[in-house]
Design an enzyme around this catalytic site. Sequence first.
Site, PDB file in Angstrom:
ATOM      1  N   ASP A 163       0.936  -1.091  -0.104  1.00 34.29           N
ATOM      2  CA  ASP A 163      -0.049  -0.096   0.134  1.00 34.29           C
ATOM      3  C   ASP A 163       0.766   1.296   0.014  1.00 34.29           C
ATOM      4  O   ASP A 163       2.052   1.226   0.550  1.00 34.29           O
ATOM      5  CB  ASP A 163      -0.914  -0.232   1.294  1.00 34.29           C
ATOM      6  CG  ASP A 163      -2.024   0.909   1.150  1.00 34.29           C
ATOM      7  OD1 ASP A 163      -2.534   1.338  -0.113  1.00 34.29           O
ATOM      8  OD2 ASP A 163      -2.584   1.574   2.157  1.00 34.29           O
ATOM      9  N   LEU A 203      10.138 -20.617  -4.658  1.00 28.22           N
ATOM     10  CA  LEU A 203       9.456 -19.767  -3.969  1.00 28.22           C
ATOM     11  C   LEU A 203       7.968 -20.133  -4.617  1.00 28.22           C
ATOM     12  O   LEU A 203       7.863 -20.064  -6.051  1.00 28.22           O
ATOM     13  CB  LEU A 203       9.939 -18.565  -4.355  1.00 28.22           C
ATOM     14  CG  LEU A 203       9.092 -17.312  -3.996  1.00 28.22           C
ATOM     15  CD1 LEU A 203       8.917 -17.495  -2.225  1.00 28.22           C
ATOM     16  CD2 LEU A 203       9.558 -16.097  -4.396  1.00 28.22           C
ATOM     17  N   HIS A 237       1.928   3.528  -9.253  1.00 27.98           N
ATOM     18  CA  HIS A 237       1.757   2.023  -9.437  1.00 27.98           C
ATOM     19  C   HIS A 237       2.785   1.400 -10.139  1.00 27.98           C
ATOM     20  O   HIS A 237       3.583   0.407  -9.920  1.00 27.98           O
ATOM     21  CB  HIS A 237       0.466   1.688 -10.184  1.00 27.98           C
ATOM     22  CG  HIS A 237      -0.735   2.092  -9.271  1.00 27.98           C
ATOM     23  ND1 HIS A 237      -0.980   1.768  -8.104  1.00 27.98           N
ATOM     24  CD2 HIS A 237      -1.791   2.766  -9.404  1.00 27.98           C
ATOM     25  CE1 HIS A 237      -2.049   2.124  -7.619  1.00 27.98           C
ATOM     26  NE2 HIS A 237      -2.714   2.997  -8.415  1.00 27.98           N
TER      27      HIS A 237
HETATM   28  C1  IPE Z   1      -5.432  -2.694   0.106  1.00 26.66           C
HETATM   29  O1  IPE Z   1      -5.149  -1.272   0.068  1.00 26.66           O
HETATM   30  C2  IPE Z   1      -5.520  -3.503  -1.363  1.00 26.66           C
HETATM   31  C3  IPE Z   1      -4.029  -3.615  -1.900  1.00 26.66           C
HETATM   32  C4  IPE Z   1      -3.013  -3.052  -1.467  1.00 26.66           C
HETATM   33  C5  IPE Z   1      -4.248  -4.216  -3.120  1.00 26.66           C
HETATM   34  P1  IPE Z   1      -6.327  -0.333  -0.233  1.00 26.66           P
HETATM   35  O2  IPE Z   1      -5.389   1.007  -0.600  1.00 26.66           O
HETATM   36  O3  IPE Z   1      -7.275  -0.610  -1.266  1.00 26.66           O
HETATM   37  O4  IPE Z   1      -7.041  -0.519   1.212  1.00 26.66           O
HETATM   38  P2  IPE Z   1      -7.776   0.755   2.024  1.00 26.66           P
HETATM   39  O5  IPE Z   1      -8.734   1.287   1.001  1.00 26.66           O
HETATM   40  O6  IPE Z   1      -6.782   1.784   2.527  1.00 26.66           O
HETATM   41  O7  IPE Z   1      -8.404   0.160   3.195  1.00 26.66           O
HETATM   42  C1  IPE Z   2      -1.669   0.236  -3.432  1.00 28.23           C
HETATM   43  O1  IPE Z   2      -1.593   1.555  -3.520  1.00 28.23           O
HETATM   44  C2  IPE Z   2      -1.881  -0.336  -4.480  1.00 28.23           C
HETATM   45  C3  IPE Z   2      -3.576  -0.861  -4.955  1.00 28.23           C
HETATM   46  C4  IPE Z   2      -4.349  -0.897  -3.869  1.00 28.23           C
HETATM   47  C5  IPE Z   2      -3.720  -1.382  -6.305  1.00 28.23           C
HETATM   48  P1  IPE Z   2      -2.658   2.679  -3.235  1.00 28.23           P
HETATM   49  O2  IPE Z   2      -3.204   2.951  -4.801  1.00 28.23           O
HETATM   50  O3  IPE Z   2      -3.673   2.063  -2.385  1.00 28.23           O
HETATM   51  O4  IPE Z   2      -2.058   4.098  -2.789  1.00 28.23           O
HETATM   52  P2  IPE Z   2      -2.665   4.736  -1.651  1.00 28.23           P
HETATM   53  O5  IPE Z   2      -2.917   4.028  -0.513  1.00 28.23           O
HETATM   54  O6  IPE Z   2      -3.464   5.515  -2.154  1.00 28.23           O
HETATM   55  O7  IPE Z   2      -1.435   5.759  -1.204  1.00 28.23           O
HETATM   56 MG    MG Z   3      -4.063   2.440  -0.471  1.00 33.28          MG
END
Ligand code: IPE
Ligand code: IPE
Ligand code: MG
Length: 259
Positions: A18, A129, A35
């Site tokens: 995240d 792995l 991303h």
């Molecule tokens: C969790 O992150 C999902 C992934 C990393 C794929 P999110 O960014 O979607 O989670 P919330 O919305 O902060 O809970």
């Molecule tokens: C995690 O990073 C990737 C996915 C959920 C696909 P985020 O896109 O949730 O990044 P933040 O949390 O908004 O910084």
């Molecule tokens: Mg996120």
Amino acid sequence: MSTSAGPRVPQHIAVIMDGNGRWAQQRRRPRAIGHRAGTRAVNRCIDFCLEKNIAALTLFAFSSENWGRPEDEVGALMKLFMNALDREVAELDRRGVRIRFIGDRDRFNPPIRSRMDAAELLTGNNKKLTLTIAASYGGRQDIAAAARSLAQDVADGRLQPGQIDERRFASRMALADLPPPDLFIRTGGDFRISNFLLWQLAYTELWFTETLWPELDAATLHCALEDYASRERRFGLTGAQHASQDVPGAALSPDETSA
Ligand code: IPE
Ligand code: IPE
Ligand code: MG
């Protein structure tokens, strides 16, 4: 799981990757750039696990709720996913990585689905792995699917309701063939599970870091492993009971305590 003496190393690590969006926002760039940087961090994480002889790595790449993000962001993620499948699979295969996907595959478009199938087929016999990518995955969806499959067996007369226990339920869940994760890592500074492996994380050690996913490096992963090694996993028993075990963390897997 681990049967060797010395510092305990997790055999299975599960990661919520995240912070990509915030990493990009800090740089005043579109979220898609975050991303893309995140895919490079995925490679560093895999390298680390291969180097440390960790047997299983499960990465949360896209949740069942992430489909609700703006269309252009979902589109950018799909493009990155497709590119990564085209670019990385052969090399991962060469390095002995078995690639698998969990989640609702039907929601992806056919070109992505066929690449997922092909990657699983190509790498299915690799042993070094097991890399599981959770994509279009939700923990609640996983539990509901297991319940549905057991209910179908009951409806078809193959199973009695009284035969449904934790072990049988677990066998219908994603990752049923792996030991449950020893260590859970979430980057990005939030302290939640966000519908990741709800069933499988029952006795997993949780570790959170402020580090945003695109900034993930080996030093951060080292910190997580060090912290993990210092923890006492009691699985519901007393510290004294735990201390009398010959094999740290191994004798009392959640499966056995529920038997
Ligand atoms: C969790 O992150 C999902 C992934 C990393 C794929 P999110 O960014 O979607 O989670 P919330 O919305 O902060 O809970
Ligand atoms: C995690 O990073 C990737 C996915 C959920 C696909 P985020 O896109 O949730 O990044 P933040 O949390 O908004 O910084
Ligand atoms: Mg996120």
